[in-house]
Design a protein around this motif. Sequence first.
Motif, short mmCIF file in Angstrom:
data_model
loop_
_atom_site.label_atom_id
_atom_site.label_comp_id
_atom_site.label_asym_id
_atom_site.label_seq_id
_atom_site.Cartn_x
_atom_site.Cartn_y
_atom_site.Cartn_z
N ARG A 1 -2.53 -4.71 -5.91
CA ARG A 1 -1.98 -4.95 -7.24
C ARG A 1 -1.58 -3.64 -7.89
O ARG A 1 -1.05 -3.61 -8.98
N ARG A 2 -1.90 -2.54 -7.19
CA ARG A 2 -1.50 -1.23 -7.72
C ARG A 2 -1.20 -0.34 -6.52
O ARG A 2 -1.97 -0.32 -5.56
N VAL A 3 -0.06 0.34 -6.54
CA VAL A 3 0.32 1.19 -5.42
C VAL A 3 0.42 2.63 -5.90
O VAL A 3 1.13 2.93 -6.85
N VAL A 4 -0.36 3.50 -5.23
CA VAL A 4 -0.31 4.93 -5.55
C VAL A 4 0.41 5.62 -4.40
O VAL A 4 0.03 5.47 -3.24
N ARG A 5 1.51 6.33 -4.72
CA ARG A 5 2.29 7.00 -3.68
C ARG A 5 1.94 8.47 -3.62
O ARG A 5 1.82 9.12 -4.66
N MET A 6 1.79 8.96 -2.39
CA MET A 6 1.46 10.37 -2.24
C MET A 6 2.52 11.07 -1.41
O MET A 6 3.13 10.49 -0.51
N ARG A 7 2.75 12.36 -1.76
CA ARG A 7 3.62 13.19 -0.93
C ARG A 7 3.16 14.63 -1.08
O ARG A 7 2.91 15.08 -2.21
N ASP A 8 3.02 15.33 0.01
CA ASP A 8 2.66 16.76 0.01
C ASP A 8 1.45 17.08 -0.85
O ASP A 8 1.41 18.06 -1.59
N GLY A 9 0.45 16.22 -0.78
CA GLY A 9 -0.80 16.53 -1.47
C GLY A 9 -0.79 16.23 -2.96
O GLY A 9 -1.68 16.65 -3.67
N LEU A 10 0.23 15.52 -3.40
CA LEU A 10 0.30 15.17 -4.82
C LEU A 10 0.59 13.68 -4.98
O LEU A 10 1.18 13.06 -4.09
N ILE A 11 0.16 13.12 -6.11
CA ILE A 11 0.52 11.73 -6.40
C ILE A 11 1.90 11.73 -7.05
O ILE A 11 2.13 12.41 -8.04
N VAL A 12 2.82 11.00 -6.43
CA VAL A 12 4.20 11.01 -6.94
C VAL A 12 4.59 9.67 -7.54
O VAL A 12 5.69 9.51 -8.05
N GLY A 13 3.71 8.71 -7.48
CA GLY A 13 4.03 7.42 -8.09
C GLY A 13 2.78 6.60 -8.24
O GLY A 13 1.84 6.72 -7.46
N ASP A 14 2.71 5.79 -9.29
CA ASP A 14 1.54 4.96 -9.54
C ASP A 14 2.02 3.73 -10.29
O ASP A 14 2.27 3.78 -11.48
N GLU A 15 2.22 2.63 -9.55
CA GLU A 15 2.74 1.45 -10.24
C GLU A 15 1.84 0.25 -10.05
O GLU A 15 1.21 0.08 -9.02
N ARG A 16 1.78 -0.55 -11.11
CA ARG A 16 1.00 -1.79 -11.03
C ARG A 16 1.96 -2.91 -10.73
O ARG A 16 3.02 -3.02 -11.35
N LEU A 17 1.61 -3.72 -9.71
CA LEU A 17 2.50 -4.81 -9.31
C LEU A 17 2.05 -6.08 -10.01
O LEU A 17 0.87 -6.28 -10.27
N ALA A 18 3.04 -6.93 -10.26
CA ALA A 18 2.69 -8.26 -10.74
C ALA A 18 2.04 -9.00 -9.59
O ALA A 18 2.35 -8.77 -8.42
N VAL A 19 1.10 -9.89 -9.91
CA VAL A 19 0.45 -10.65 -8.85
C VAL A 19 1.47 -11.58 -8.21
O VAL A 19 2.15 -12.33 -8.90
N THR A 20 1.64 -11.46 -6.92
CA THR A 20 2.59 -12.33 -6.23
C THR A 20 1.81 -13.21 -5.28
O THR A 20 1.49 -12.80 -4.16
N PRO A 21 1.45 -14.40 -5.76
CA PRO A 21 0.54 -15.26 -4.97
C PRO A 21 1.08 -15.54 -3.57
O PRO A 21 0.32 -15.78 -2.66
N GLY A 22 2.40 -15.51 -3.44
CA GLY A 22 2.94 -15.88 -2.14
C GLY A 22 3.16 -14.70 -1.21
O GLY A 22 3.79 -14.85 -0.18
N SER A 23 2.63 -13.56 -1.58
CA SER A 23 2.97 -12.35 -0.82
C SER A 23 2.58 -12.47 0.65
O SER A 23 3.28 -12.00 1.53
N GLU A 24 1.46 -13.12 0.91
CA GLU A 24 1.04 -13.21 2.31
C GLU A 24 1.95 -14.12 3.12
O GLU A 24 1.94 -14.07 4.34
N GLU A 25 2.75 -14.94 2.39
CA GLU A 25 3.64 -15.86 3.08
C GLU A 25 4.64 -15.13 3.97
O GLU A 25 5.06 -15.64 4.99
N ARG A 26 4.98 -13.90 3.56
CA ARG A 26 5.97 -13.16 4.33
C ARG A 26 5.52 -12.89 5.76
O ARG A 26 6.30 -12.56 6.63
N TRP A 27 4.23 -13.00 5.97
CA TRP A 27 3.70 -12.71 7.31
C TRP A 27 3.72 -13.91 8.23
O TRP A 27 3.46 -13.79 9.40
N ARG A 28 3.94 -15.05 7.60
CA ARG A 28 3.87 -16.25 8.42
C ARG A 28 5.13 -16.42 9.24
O ARG A 28 6.19 -15.99 8.85
#
Lengths: 410, 235
Positions: free
Chosen positions: B208-235
């Motif tokens: 529900r939250r993605v922290v992006r790293m590059r070269d030893g620093l945090i370059v992004g920190d975003e909170r995602l909306a809950v996507t109940p169907g997200s696991e569906e993409r794997w089916r």
Amino acid sequence: MSVLEALRVAWGGLTANRLRSGLTMLGILIGVGAVILLVAVGNGTSERVQQQIESLGSNLLVVYPAATTSNGVSQGFASGSTLTMADVQALQNRQNAPNVVAAVPTTGGRAQLTYGDLNWASSLTGTTQDFPQVRDYQLAEGQFFTQAQVQGDAKVAVLGATVAQELFPTGQDPIGQTVYINRQAFQVIGVFAAKGTSGLGNQDDFVAVPITTAWAYLLGGGQTNVQEIFVEASSAAAIQAAQAEITETLLETHHISDPAQADFQVLNQAQILSTASQTTQTLTVLLGAIAAISLVVGGIGIMNIMLVTVTERTREIGIRKAIGARRRDVLLQFLIESMFLSAVGGVLGIVVGGLAALELPNLVTGLTTLVSGPSVLLAFGVSVGIGLFFGIYPANRAARLNPIEALRYE
Amino acid sequence: MIISLQRVTKVYRMGEVEVHALRGIDLEVEEGEFVAVVGASGSGKSTLMNILGCLDVPTTGRYLLQGIDVADLDDDQLAVVRNRLIGFVFQSFNLIPRATALHNVEMPLIYGGQRRERRDRALAALEVVGLADRAQHLPSELSGGQQQRVAIARALINDPAIVLADEPTGNLDSESSAEIMQVFTELNREGRTVILITHEADIAAYARRVVRMRDGLIVGDERLAVTPGSEERWR
């Protein structure tokens, strides 16, 4: 983590590599087994020597020539030839030595005996008529030679029990038979009762002849040398007085004024015992030390295999550390493994060494072994100690592993 | 606040060279969050994982775990923290090969000094990941997905403050990956704090939250909306 848990984990580690654990244990097994066996041989020997000396006779004193020196080099215990029949006669004189009951000279050599087509190599003892009394020998058959036979160089012989058995195996009566000793014909007039083989040598494997006969026909060269004089004191309480009388008498017959220059020595049983036990203790220590070397080698084997194990299980150590194992948990695990290896190897070594010590006298005649309780406890303690000592370095190495690097290890 | 990183740096020495793996990280994670840390290899995310998991300590900066400053702890105290507060799930499962699933799961309890109910709790944890019937199997007798579920059961046994998963699906096929991610999703839904390290966007999408790293620093920190169907993409 409790010790019980550590034991369980260690057991898992050991059983994962049975052959290797077994071979490592074998190293300790051999080391401990060798210690037990060789110390048992040493103890057994010293026990036998002690029994032999005690069975020499009661209230016994022995006169030996002093060690001679040749060009300043000592030729060893009783290497001189300073005792004579005159000494024996002086000691038998009650005025010189009131506490002496009897004194018998002995001289000896090898004896090759033949009877019919039977052959037996034994030892020869030339002595006088009081020998059975002083040395506490009984006669099973016949009689011992008399003073007259000693004075007359009679070619008569009294056989030790072993000799009689070897030359007359079918049970025929040896008395009156003619046996050949070093190709001289002797008439058998008696057979000693067995004393048992409780000495360094078999006390029943010898043949006794009059000392004069031995000089005249068997030892060659017309020598009249007395090797030892066995003296019986009148009682146990009189041994010290007798010892002083013997010394005084012999100093006089040898014309020596300074006791420090004496060319003979008088030993009582306690002194013989302590001289002998010094020698046998040295033997025991030497044997034990040789065996201890193999124990150390076994310990190095444990260390070696534990180092391999620690390297092989680096990743496992990393996992255990990641989920919360502290240094002492890891240390304990590997220490218990190495101590388990050495302790089990030690117990098996005690069993194997003990069995070998029991079996060895059956294979090697004239050898007795004595497994002592303290040596067993010590061997077990030492083997566990070896596990601890040689396990500490590998275990410490495991305990100090960095979990990140350990987890990355392939 | 369950995790608080303040200007955390980490410098390694590789022979003569100094490697600045982390160059000043500030990160706060609340209880009950499901955070994915993403970044290419060499971005410092593994180093961050090691520090978050108390396998390593920062060179400078502060790391407060449930208010405890881990910089003050020695090796053994860190081991206790790992045992009590952190549940690890690794890419290569890291089960002890000679131990049964049950024994692997109860191992943290052994090091935690727990004597009572160890077996029952381990069985219960296996139940949660649906492997109660495989309790007596060795890891080699289990599929990759099953091994990873045993590892998750092990991570949960001590009721840790955070579950740290380092590329948990990296060695799994897509079907097993989906199953494992569903287990994490379920755990998070029950209120468990989950921190996931991955370089796959699909896997990060479960968080529900993605922290992006590059070269030893945090370059992004975003909170995602809950996507109940997200696991569906794997089916």
